[in-house]
Design a protein around this motif. Sequence first.
Motif, mmCIF file in Angstrom:
data_model
loop_
_atom_site.group_PDB
_atom_site.id
_atom_site.type_symbol
_atom_site.label_atom_id
_atom_site.label_comp_id
_atom_site.label_asym_id
_atom_site.label_seq_id
_atom_site.Cartn_x
_atom_site.Cartn_y
_atom_site.Cartn_z
ATOM 1 N N LEU A 22 0.836 -1.199 0.000
ATOM 2 C CA LEU A 22 0.000 0.000 0.000
ATOM 3 C C LEU A 22 0.873 1.251 0.000
ATOM 4 C CD1 LEU A 22 -2.650 -1.119 2.628
ATOM 5 C CD2 LEU A 22 -3.096 -0.632 0.213
ATOM 6 N N LYS A 23 0.520 2.187 -0.855
ATOM 7 C CA LYS A 23 1.309 3.404 -1.034
ATOM 8 C C LYS A 23 0.468 4.604 -0.582
ATOM 9 C CE LYS A 23 3.309 6.036 -4.825
ATOM 10 N NZ LYS A 23 3.453 6.099 -6.273
ATOM 11 N N ILE A 31 2.812 0.541 3.475
ATOM 12 C CA ILE A 31 2.398 -0.500 4.417
ATOM 13 C C ILE A 31 2.142 -1.794 3.644
ATOM 14 C CG2 ILE A 31 0.688 -1.203 6.130
ATOM 15 C CD1 ILE A 31 -0.067 1.733 6.475
ATOM 16 N N PRO A 32 2.873 -2.851 3.971
ATOM 17 C CA PRO A 32 2.541 -4.141 3.369
ATOM 18 C C PRO A 32 1.143 -4.575 3.823
ATOM 19 C CG PRO A 32 4.728 -4.190 4.356
ATOM 20 C CD PRO A 32 4.069 -2.912 4.796
ATOM 21 N N ILE A 33 0.367 -5.088 2.915
ATOM 22 C CA ILE A 33 -0.997 -5.503 3.253
ATOM 23 C C ILE A 33 -0.984 -6.498 4.398
ATOM 24 C CG2 ILE A 33 -3.029 -6.722 2.371
ATOM 25 C CD1 ILE A 33 -2.491 -5.488 -0.322
ATOM 26 N N SER A 34 0.005 -7.364 4.402
ATOM 27 C CA SER A 34 0.091 -8.393 5.444
ATOM 28 C C SER A 34 0.296 -7.809 6.839
ATOM 29 C CB SER A 34 1.219 -9.367 5.126
ATOM 30 O OG SER A 34 2.458 -8.681 5.074
ATOM 31 N N GLU A 35 0.724 -6.552 6.917
ATOM 32 C CA GLU A 35 0.977 -5.928 8.219
ATOM 33 C C GLU A 35 -0.175 -5.077 8.723
ATOM 34 O OE1 GLU A 35 4.787 -3.974 8.342
ATOM 35 O OE2 GLU A 35 5.802 -5.732 7.510
ATOM 36 N N LEU A 36 -1.290 -5.064 8.000
ATOM 37 C CA LEU A 36 -2.453 -4.316 8.476
ATOM 38 C C LEU A 36 -3.039 -5.017 9.698
ATOM 39 C CD1 LEU A 36 -4.319 -3.420 5.155
ATOM 40 C CD2 LEU A 36 -2.973 -1.898 6.612
ATOM 41 N N PRO A 37 -3.527 -4.241 10.674
ATOM 42 C CA PRO A 37 -4.183 -4.880 11.826
ATOM 43 C C PRO A 37 -5.405 -5.673 11.351
ATOM 44 C CG PRO A 37 -3.931 -2.498 12.153
ATOM 45 C CD PRO A 37 -3.511 -2.791 10.752
ATOM 46 N N LYS A 38 -5.640 -6.827 11.952
ATOM 47 C CA LYS A 38 -6.754 -7.689 11.535
ATOM 48 C C LYS A 38 -8.107 -7.006 11.726
ATOM 49 C CE LYS A 38 -4.555 -11.240 10.077
ATOM 50 N NZ LYS A 38 -4.391 -11.370 8.654
ATOM 51 N N ASN A 39 -8.171 -6.047 12.641
ATOM 52 C CA ASN A 39 -9.441 -5.377 12.912
ATOM 53 C C ASN A 39 -9.579 -4.040 12.185
ATOM 54 O OD1 ASN A 39 -7.458 -4.103 14.426
ATOM 55 N ND2 ASN A 39 -8.816 -3.701 16.157
ATOM 56 N N VAL A 40 -8.733 -3.806 11.177
ATOM 57 C CA VAL A 40 -8.779 -2.537 10.459
ATOM 58 C C VAL A 40 -10.091 -2.421 9.682
ATOM 59 C CG1 VAL A 40 -7.578 -3.327 8.362
ATOM 60 C CG2 VAL A 40 -7.474 -0.919 9.010
ATOM 61 N N VAL A 56 -13.492 -8.691 -2.748
ATOM 62 C CA VAL A 56 -13.213 -10.104 -2.470
ATOM 63 C C VAL A 56 -11.744 -10.282 -2.069
ATOM 64 C CG1 VAL A 56 -13.043 -12.397 -3.533
ATOM 65 C CG2 VAL A 56 -15.073 -10.979 -3.930
ATOM 66 N N ASP A 57 -10.843 -9.633 -2.780
ATOM 67 C CA ASP A 57 -9.408 -9.789 -2.522
ATOM 68 C C ASP A 57 -8.993 -9.183 -1.185
ATOM 69 O OD1 ASP A 57 -9.180 -11.093 -4.940
ATOM 70 O OD2 ASP A 57 -8.389 -9.348 -6.009
ATOM 71 N N LEU A 58 -9.712 -8.169 -0.718
ATOM 72 C CA LEU A 58 -9.359 -7.538 0.553
ATOM 73 C C LEU A 58 -10.017 -8.211 1.759
ATOM 74 C CD1 LEU A 58 -9.404 -3.758 -0.445
ATOM 75 C CD2 LEU A 58 -7.413 -5.123 0.240
ATOM 76 N N GLN A 59 -10.981 -9.065 1.537
ATOM 77 C CA GLN A 59 -11.677 -9.708 2.654
ATOM 78 C C GLN A 59 -10.779 -10.527 3.581
ATOM 79 O OE1 GLN A 59 -15.062 -11.491 0.670
ATOM 80 N NE2 GLN A 59 -16.353 -9.745 1.187
ATOM 81 N N PRO A 60 -9.739 -11.188 3.076
ATOM 82 C CA PRO A 60 -8.839 -11.876 4.021
ATOM 83 C C PRO A 60 -8.089 -10.904 4.946
ATOM 84 C CG PRO A 60 -8.557 -12.773 1.820
ATOM 85 C CD PRO A 60 -9.419 -11.554 1.684
#
Length: 164
Positions: A22-23, A31-40, A56-60
């Motif tokens: 993410l830019k 921010i790498p997507i994998s590092e986003l808080p799960k409750n964001v 759909v791709d962002l739901q995980p």
Amino acid sequence: KRAMNLYPYQELFFTTLQYETLKPVFGGERIPISELPKNVNILLLTGIASPQQMIVDLQPVSKNITPVTFGDHHQFTAADIERVCQTFDSMPSPKMIITTEKDATRLTHTGDIPDDVKKNIYALPIRIKFMQDGEEEFNNKIISYVRKNSRNSILAKRKDDHKS
């Protein structure tokens, strides 16, 4: 490939989209997507023809996605920005706005985005990834074609271009 019944001179290449880091649109850290808080909580802001796949791709990454969608090639108005800001303000923290690179470019040319909202807007870059190791072959075919046909190209300057 067989089902498409291609002619001998045709080739088929398979690609997929790959999301990158993410830019921030208005400055800040990637921010790498994998590092986003799960409750964001994500406000997904799009002006593309079909935003469903992004959802759909962002739901995980987040179960809390609020889409704010506009038609393809939408030019954001002050009313649109107000709608986005109101929606964003009503969302619980942690929260962020994710948009496409195309829409991020349009947003940078739009005034009236408050600073507290700007710092939370991120573009989600995409990259085309060739499947079945087809990228090198595809690139070679394009380069070969251009080399063979550049003199006949409508983009090539001709000697008599100055004549009517």
